[in-house]
Write an enzyme that holds these catalytic residues in place. Structure first.
Site, PDB file in Angstrom:
ATOM      1  N   PRO A  12       0.804  -1.230   0.000  1.00 12.26           N
ATOM      2  CG  PRO A  12      -0.184  -1.177   2.098  1.00 12.26           C
ATOM      3  CD  PRO A  12       0.617  -2.051   1.192  1.00 12.26           C
ATOM      4  N   GLY A  14       3.064   4.259   0.552  1.00 11.39           N
ATOM      5  CA  GLY A  14       4.083   4.599   1.547  1.00 11.39           C
ATOM      6  C   GLY A  14       4.776   3.397   2.174  1.00 11.39           C
ATOM      7  CB  THR A  19      12.602   2.892  -0.343  1.00 17.34           C
ATOM      8  OG1 THR A  19      11.876   4.115  -0.210  1.00 17.34           O
ATOM      9  CG2 THR A  19      13.883   2.944   0.461  1.00 17.34           C
ATOM     10  CD  GLU A  35       3.052   3.838  -9.196  1.00 19.40           C
ATOM     11  OE1 GLU A  35       2.366   3.139  -9.955  1.00 19.40           O
ATOM     12  OE2 GLU A  35       2.802   4.025  -8.016  1.00 19.40           O
ATOM     13  CG  ASP A  86       7.804   1.942  -8.397  1.00 18.97           C
ATOM     14  OD1 ASP A  86       7.121   1.712  -9.427  1.00 18.97           O
ATOM     15  OD2 ASP A  86       8.031   3.101  -7.996  1.00 18.97           O
TER      16      ASP A  86
HETATM   17  N1  LIG Z   1      11.954   0.627   5.994  1.00 20.18           N
HETATM   18  C1  LIG Z   1      11.807   1.943   6.077  1.00 20.18           C
HETATM   19  N2  LIG Z   1      12.106   2.582   7.219  1.00 20.18           N
HETATM   20  C2  LIG Z   1      11.958   3.888   7.332  1.00 20.18           C
HETATM   21  N3  LIG Z   1      11.522   4.694   6.338  1.00 20.18           N
HETATM   22  C3  LIG Z   1      11.219   4.116   5.180  1.00 20.18           C
HETATM   23  C4  LIG Z   1      11.339   2.725   4.983  1.00 20.18           C
HETATM   24  N4  LIG Z   1      10.940   2.439   3.733  1.00 20.18           N
HETATM   25  C5  LIG Z   1      10.593   3.613   3.166  1.00 20.18           C
HETATM   26  N5  LIG Z   1      10.780   4.613   4.037  1.00 20.18           N
HETATM   27  C6  LIG Z   1      10.465   6.027   3.796  1.00 20.18           C
HETATM   28  O1  LIG Z   1       9.038   6.085   3.703  1.00 20.18           O
HETATM   29  C7  LIG Z   1       8.640   6.958   2.659  1.00 20.18           C
HETATM   30  C8  LIG Z   1       7.836   6.172   1.637  1.00 20.18           C
HETATM   31  O2  LIG Z   1       8.675   5.287   0.923  1.00 20.18           O
HETATM   32  P1  LIG Z   1       8.500   5.017  -0.635  1.00 20.18           P
HETATM   33  O3  LIG Z   1       8.360   6.291  -1.371  1.00 20.18           O
HETATM   34  O4  LIG Z   1       9.579   4.080  -1.028  1.00 20.18           O
HETATM   35  O5  LIG Z   1       7.087   4.257  -0.589  1.00 20.18           O
HETATM   36  P2  LIG Z   1       6.199   3.697  -1.774  1.00 20.18           P
HETATM   37  O6  LIG Z   1       5.626   2.422  -1.299  1.00 20.18           O
HETATM   38  O7  LIG Z   1       6.990   3.644  -3.034  1.00 20.18           O
HETATM   39  O8  LIG Z   1       5.075   4.812  -1.877  1.00 20.18           O
HETATM   40  P3  LIG Z   1       3.941   5.087  -2.973  1.00 20.18           P
HETATM   41  O9  LIG Z   1       2.893   4.056  -2.761  1.00 20.18           O
HETATM   42  O10 LIG Z   1       3.431   6.416  -2.650  1.00 20.18           O
HETATM   43  O11 LIG Z   1       4.561   5.016  -4.317  1.00 20.18           O
HETATM   44  C9  LIG Z   1       9.922   7.574   2.094  1.00 20.18           C
HETATM   45  O12 LIG Z   1      10.138   8.802   2.753  1.00 20.18           O
HETATM   46  C10 LIG Z   1      10.993   6.556   2.469  1.00 20.18           C
HETATM   47  O13 LIG Z   1      12.267   7.169   2.637  1.00 20.18           O
HETATM   48  N1  LIG Z   2      -6.176   6.025  -7.160  1.00 20.97           N
HETATM   49  C1  LIG Z   2      -4.980   5.514  -7.449  1.00 20.97           C
HETATM   50  N2  LIG Z   2      -4.871   4.540  -8.358  1.00 20.97           N
HETATM   51  C2  LIG Z   2      -3.684   3.941  -8.673  1.00 20.97           C
HETATM   52  O1  LIG Z   2      -3.613   3.033  -9.509  1.00 20.97           O
HETATM   53  C3  LIG Z   2      -2.533   4.452  -8.014  1.00 20.97           C
HETATM   54  N3  LIG Z   2      -1.227   4.153  -8.074  1.00 20.97           N
HETATM   55  C4  LIG Z   2      -0.585   4.968  -7.249  1.00 20.97           C
HETATM   56  N4  LIG Z   2      -1.478   5.802  -6.650  1.00 20.97           N
HETATM   57  C5  LIG Z   2      -1.153   6.909  -5.744  1.00 20.97           C
HETATM   58  C6  LIG Z   2      -0.693   6.511  -4.392  1.00 20.97           C
HETATM   59  C7  LIG Z   2       0.304   7.589  -4.055  1.00 20.97           C
HETATM   60  O2  LIG Z   2      -0.381   8.715  -3.526  1.00 20.97           O
HETATM   61  C8  LIG Z   2       0.900   7.971  -5.388  1.00 20.97           C
HETATM   62  C9  LIG Z   2       2.220   7.332  -5.731  1.00 20.97           C
HETATM   63  O3  LIG Z   2       2.142   5.952  -5.699  1.00 20.97           O
HETATM   64  O4  LIG Z   2      -0.084   7.626  -6.352  1.00 20.97           O
HETATM   65  C10 LIG Z   2      -2.694   5.499  -7.097  1.00 20.97           C
HETATM   66  N5  LIG Z   2      -3.902   6.028  -6.818  1.00 20.97           N
END
Ligand SMILES: Nc1ncnc2c1ncn2[C@@H]1O[C@H](COP(=O)(O)OP(=O)(O)OP(=O)(O)O)[C@@H](O)[C@H]1O
Ligand SMILES: Nc1nc(=O)c2ncn([C@H]3C[C@H](O)[C@@H](CO)O3)c2[nH]1
Length: 208
Positions: A12, A14, A19, A35, A86
């Site tokens: 989900p 964040g 990362t 993405e 990712d």
């Molecule tokens: N294991 C971890 N411990 C601490 N901080 C983390 C960890 N993993 C990621 N972060 C931090 O949490 C934030 C979210 O990470 P990231 O952008 O990689 O998430 P994501 O799953 O790709 O998000 P999104 O769904 O929005 O694309 C960033 O600020 C990152 O530096």
């Molecule tokens: N509605 C919606 N549909 C998607 O397929 C989707 N994929 C990512 N996201 C949102 C999550 C983060 O805010 C941000 C970066 O991942 O974009 C989505 N939001």
């Protein structure tokens, strides 16, 4: 012939997908596919008014991912170059199910089915699970302005939908490898050991 590795990192909002995908791409020498976020013309509007903008946003993601996955096939898989992304294409359905009206969801599902039929599928998913407090903390720490007012109920529902989706994916294809990481406990950013455990599992699966 050995299959070219294609790994998707999921979880989900964040959870740490980008990362972890970036770390693994560097260490395993896999092409990183990410993405787009900042260049997405509907994301900010969507968070301001989900009902108004959900169809546009979901269609945008669907078409953008379609193009990226076509490119992955052509530029990497067909040339035996390993890839780590990712996201997994199934993410489109997870979000659409959460955000679209019944009428639009039906239309969307039909288009998704047509577009997704011949796209490359990852053989490995690294699924980062994380609790609501952890995700909220990470979203806050990352500080994208348009995500700061996100409804925690939206995120809570997304967590549940991800759980269901991973079950559906494995049922649909029992040969799929899903590495599940407890993102609350296994901190691959701070702990080298936790990260190395993930690297080892991926290497074993893709025979590196
Ligand atoms: N294991 C971890 N411990 C601490 N901080 C983390 C960890 N993993 C990621 N972060 C931090 O949490 C934030 C979210 O990470 P990231 O952008 O990689 O998430 P994501 O799953 O790709 O998000 P999104 O769904 O929005 O694309 C960033 O600020 C990152 O530096
Ligand atoms: N509605 C919606 N549909 C998607 O397929 C989707 N994929 C990512 N996201 C949102 C999550 C983060 O805010 C941000 C970066 O991942 O974009 C989505 N939001």
């Amino acid at each position: 012939m050995k299959q070219t590795p294609f790994v998707a990192v999921e979880g989900p909002i964040g959870a740490g997908k980008t990362t972890l995908a970036a770390m693994l791409s560097k260490d395993l020498n896999f092409q990183l596919v990410k993405e787009i976020v900042e260049e997405n013309p509907f994301l900010e509007k969507f968070y301001e008014n989900i009902d108004e903008w959900s169809f546009q946003l979901e269609m945008f993601f669907l078409c953008h991912r379609y193009k990226q996955l076509e490119d992955i096939e052509r530029h990497y898989m067909m040339q035996q170059k390993p890839v780590i992304a990712d996201y997994h294409n199934y993410k489109n359905l997870i979000f659409a199910d959460l955000t679209l009206s019944e009428k639009n969801l039906e239309k969307y599902r039909q288009i998704f089915k047509i577009l997704s039929a011949d796209l490359p599928k990852p053989g490995v998913i690294i699924y980062i699970k994380a609790s609501l407090p952890t995700l909220l903390l990470r979203i806050k720490k990352r500080g994208r302005s348009f995500e700061q007012e996100m409804d925690s109920e939206y995120l809570a529902q997304l967590i549940k939908k991800y759980e269901t989706a991973m079950d559906q994916l494995i049922k649909a294809d029992p040969s799929l490898n899903i590495i599940t990481i407890d993102g609350d406990k296994e901190d691959f950013v701070q702990s080298k050991d936790a990260y190395e455990r993930i690297v080892k599992q991926v290497k074993e699966i893709v025979h590196l």
